[in-house]
Design a protein around this motif. Sequence first.
Motif: not given
Length: 193
Positions: A140-162, A164-167
């Motif tokens: 349900s989450w992916v770790k990117i750097g120090r951030a644990y990223v998860s879906v909130g609403h109206l987004v999927d996990l691959p999009s959320a990861v992309e 967060v990586k860009a930012l």
Amino acid sequence: MSEEVFKKLAEVQRKLSKRVVEKPLDISKIRTVGAVDVSYRGELARAAFVLCSFPGCELLKKRVVEVEVRFPYVSTFFFLRETRPALVAIGRKKPDVLLVEGHGKAHPRGYGLASHVGLVLGIPTVGIAKRPLRGAPEGSWVKIGRAYVSVGHLVDLPSAVEIVKALSRDGYPLPLTIADRLSKGRLNGHLEE
């Protein structure tokens, strides 16, 4: 609050989790990303919202508000404490995507603060946390750097990861770093700009 009340609230979270929509976002259409974070001083919540360009992270707007705390800190029921301050800080400005300092579906009941804020506002939200919650569903989450990223609403996990990586700068999404500093009074942020 009694154990019975928390059992009922947990059931509400489970029911609301079924309303969370996971879907891919067209990243090329994202122009703005918002970020919201809340800090506390006694009985006051200081919430900061920033609006940034995407993917360049140019700061377009910032807003800091203080509101009275209405709910105590209770692990896994964070959405009851932070939703109101977050919504007051966000105001009427709806970004294309909102980063929320808190979990989304990476929650034991599949429904954290990021999911709740997304459901209330009807916008894509991404949950960002500094540590995983015990009992969160596997995958349900992916770790990117120090951030644990998860879906909130109206987004999927691959999009959320992309997104967060860009930012991400120095291992954490820059808009949330700015919101965190504003909420803690480390940057000048008294006024809406």
